[in-house]
Design an enzyme around this catalytic site. Sequence first.
Site, PDB file in Angstrom:
ATOM      1  N   GLU A  47     -16.617  88.468   8.439  1.00 41.64           N
ATOM      2  CA  GLU A  47     -15.642  87.531   9.422  1.00 41.64           C
ATOM      3  C   GLU A  47     -16.458  87.520  10.180  1.00 41.64           C
ATOM      4  O   GLU A  47     -16.885  88.965  11.382  1.00 41.64           O
ATOM      5  CB  GLU A  47     -14.537  88.441   9.469  1.00 41.64           C
ATOM      6  CG  GLU A  47     -13.800  88.355   8.078  1.00 41.64           C
ATOM      7  CD  GLU A  47     -12.299  88.642   8.118  1.00 41.64           C
ATOM      8  OE1 GLU A  47     -11.682  88.490   9.486  1.00 41.64           O
ATOM      9  OE2 GLU A  47     -11.683  88.868   7.413  1.00 41.64           O
ATOM     10  N   GLU A  88     -10.488  94.747   5.406  1.00 43.23           N
ATOM     11  CA  GLU A  88     -10.249  95.976   7.106  1.00 43.23           C
ATOM     12  C   GLU A  88      -9.225  96.989   6.705  1.00 43.23           C
ATOM     13  O   GLU A  88      -8.538  97.045   7.254  1.00 43.23           O
ATOM     14  CB  GLU A  88      -9.266  94.895   7.698  1.00 43.23           C
ATOM     15  CG  GLU A  88     -10.238  93.841   8.526  1.00 43.23           C
ATOM     16  CD  GLU A  88     -10.402  92.678   9.681  1.00 43.23           C
ATOM     17  OE1 GLU A  88      -8.837  93.097  10.080  1.00 43.23           O
ATOM     18  OE2 GLU A  88     -11.198  92.431   9.884  1.00 43.23           O
TER      19      GLU A  88
HETATM   20  O1  AHR Z   1      -9.386  85.985   9.780  1.00 41.78           O
HETATM   21  C1  AHR Z   1      -8.464  86.674  10.179  1.00 41.78           C
HETATM   22  C2  AHR Z   1      -7.954  87.544   9.865  1.00 41.78           C
HETATM   23  O2  AHR Z   1      -8.866  88.440  10.397  1.00 41.78           O
HETATM   24  C3  AHR Z   1      -8.098  88.061   8.479  1.00 41.78           C
HETATM   25  O3  AHR Z   1      -7.411  88.136   7.764  1.00 41.78           O
HETATM   26  C4  AHR Z   1      -8.240  89.525   9.022  1.00 41.78           C
HETATM   27  O4  AHR Z   1      -9.283  90.351   7.383  1.00 41.78           O
HETATM   28  C5  AHR Z   1      -9.354  89.797   9.974  1.00 41.78           C
HETATM   29  O5  AHR Z   1      -8.139  90.759  11.129  1.00 41.78           O
END
Ligand code: AHR
Length: 497
Positions: A291, A172
């Site tokens: 994610e 990210e």
């Molecule tokens: O999964 C939780 C968080 O969400 C992770 O660390 C990040 O990559 C995202 O913002």
Amino acid sequence: KTAKMIIDKSFKISEIDSRIYGSFIEHLGRAVYGGIYEPGHPSADNNGFRQDVMELVKQLQVPIVRYPGGNMVSAYNWEDGVGPKEKRPKKLELAWNSIETNEVGTNEFFEWAKQVNSEVMMAVNLGTRGIDAARNLLEYCNLPGGTYWSDLRKQHGYKDPHNIKVWCLGNEMDGPWQIGHKTAYEYGRLAAETAKAMKIVDPRIELVSCGSSNTAMPTFPEWEATSLDQTYDYVDYVSLHTYYGNRDNDTTNFLAKSLDMDDFIKTVIATCDYIKAKKRSKKKLHLSFDEWNVWFHSNNQDKQIEPWSVAPPLLEDVYNFEDALLVGSLLNSLINHSDRVKIACLAQLVNVIAPIMTETGGASWKQTIFYPYYYTSVYGRGTAIQAIVDSPKYDSKDFTDVPYLDQSIVYNEEKEELVIFAVNRSLDNPLHVDVDIRSFEGYSIEEHIVLANDDPKAINTLQHEAVKPVASKESYMENGKLVLVLPKMSWNVIRLR
Ligand code: AHR
């Protein structure tokens, strides 16, 4: 209400890459410490890993697990987590305001993943670090020996290389919250140069370029276009992340949010293909949705947690029934885009926004979202089929023309099995679906499993499992046609052979 569907084995989307059923373990909250690792727990093995948790992970058949972050990786020094445990430093973990003891690091996690039959998807730090730390870690993990870093791994007790195939170039990096946040161009340059060095160290690896943290980012999708302009030739995937919530308590709108995932995927594909055209490239980039989940229940409670403790109970969302329905639909979306999405990670796996929960010192249990993830991972292997669907529709706050029926279809040729994953988004009415299964002559219903509940807010706890799958006998065959009966607000898997 009635819907119609045609399923034909010649309407192929793609072979499904089983890695779309991946997950994620970050050094965050109780995911590692008190989650997968708890020396002294009655079920802990010699390495301190909880076997009760391993058993649940194995049930899910998770093919790949992303590690060690997440936001955490952007200020992580991987060298802190290898070598004799008593010498490992305790450090401030800046992403989650916690203390990291480094008792678990690269080698221990690799061992754990091996025991649950998963591959590791390793992220490198492109926040506070760069090319050097990344290439050294790769050399440490993947070279057989005869060099400084690979020999160090051997000295640490790991004779054979880990041969980790998939590597994420940071996490990210478009997010202002990220330690070492960069502009798209800055990130693209660094990621491209890191990728170049890493592929020289080990040409067998696959690399993931960071995409946007979600579609609401002001830089989306320009981030993808600018960063991929730099990284395109060196990488194999671009990442997508997204989390959904039902903050306004609007269930019909919430259940439609998989349409947002569909749009996100389509926009990223379009951006990749634009760069492909711009570069006159022959290479088709794939997507790593590394994610995705529901995440919002724990937001307020996390604000109360005191900073700088070891393994605080962060991001411990307790999922309800409607969350499980959306997770089912999000899995459908991944299957329906399996021609381009080759990796996806339910974020996360244990305790932190997770299907599996543990009591520290006590038992482990299954959240509501465990079930759609479990059945889709186990039965969603094979070829994704494009169904032709005619479903009644509704409009909600953010979406128009939302089909009540949401589905994905998988044909497993080896097992001669046709699998239908279906959600009925209606809060009030059952849905009858007339299915023409033309090319599956002779097939009949083997099993119909339903996840249904009158209360969208029903939750599971260690003591009581309110949301669990049951077998249904409602669906039937009639004159070679299949009639599905999907209860109101339900997630279903129907297997035919
Ligand atoms: O999964 C939780 C968080 O969400 C992770 O660390 C990040 O990559 C995202 O913002």
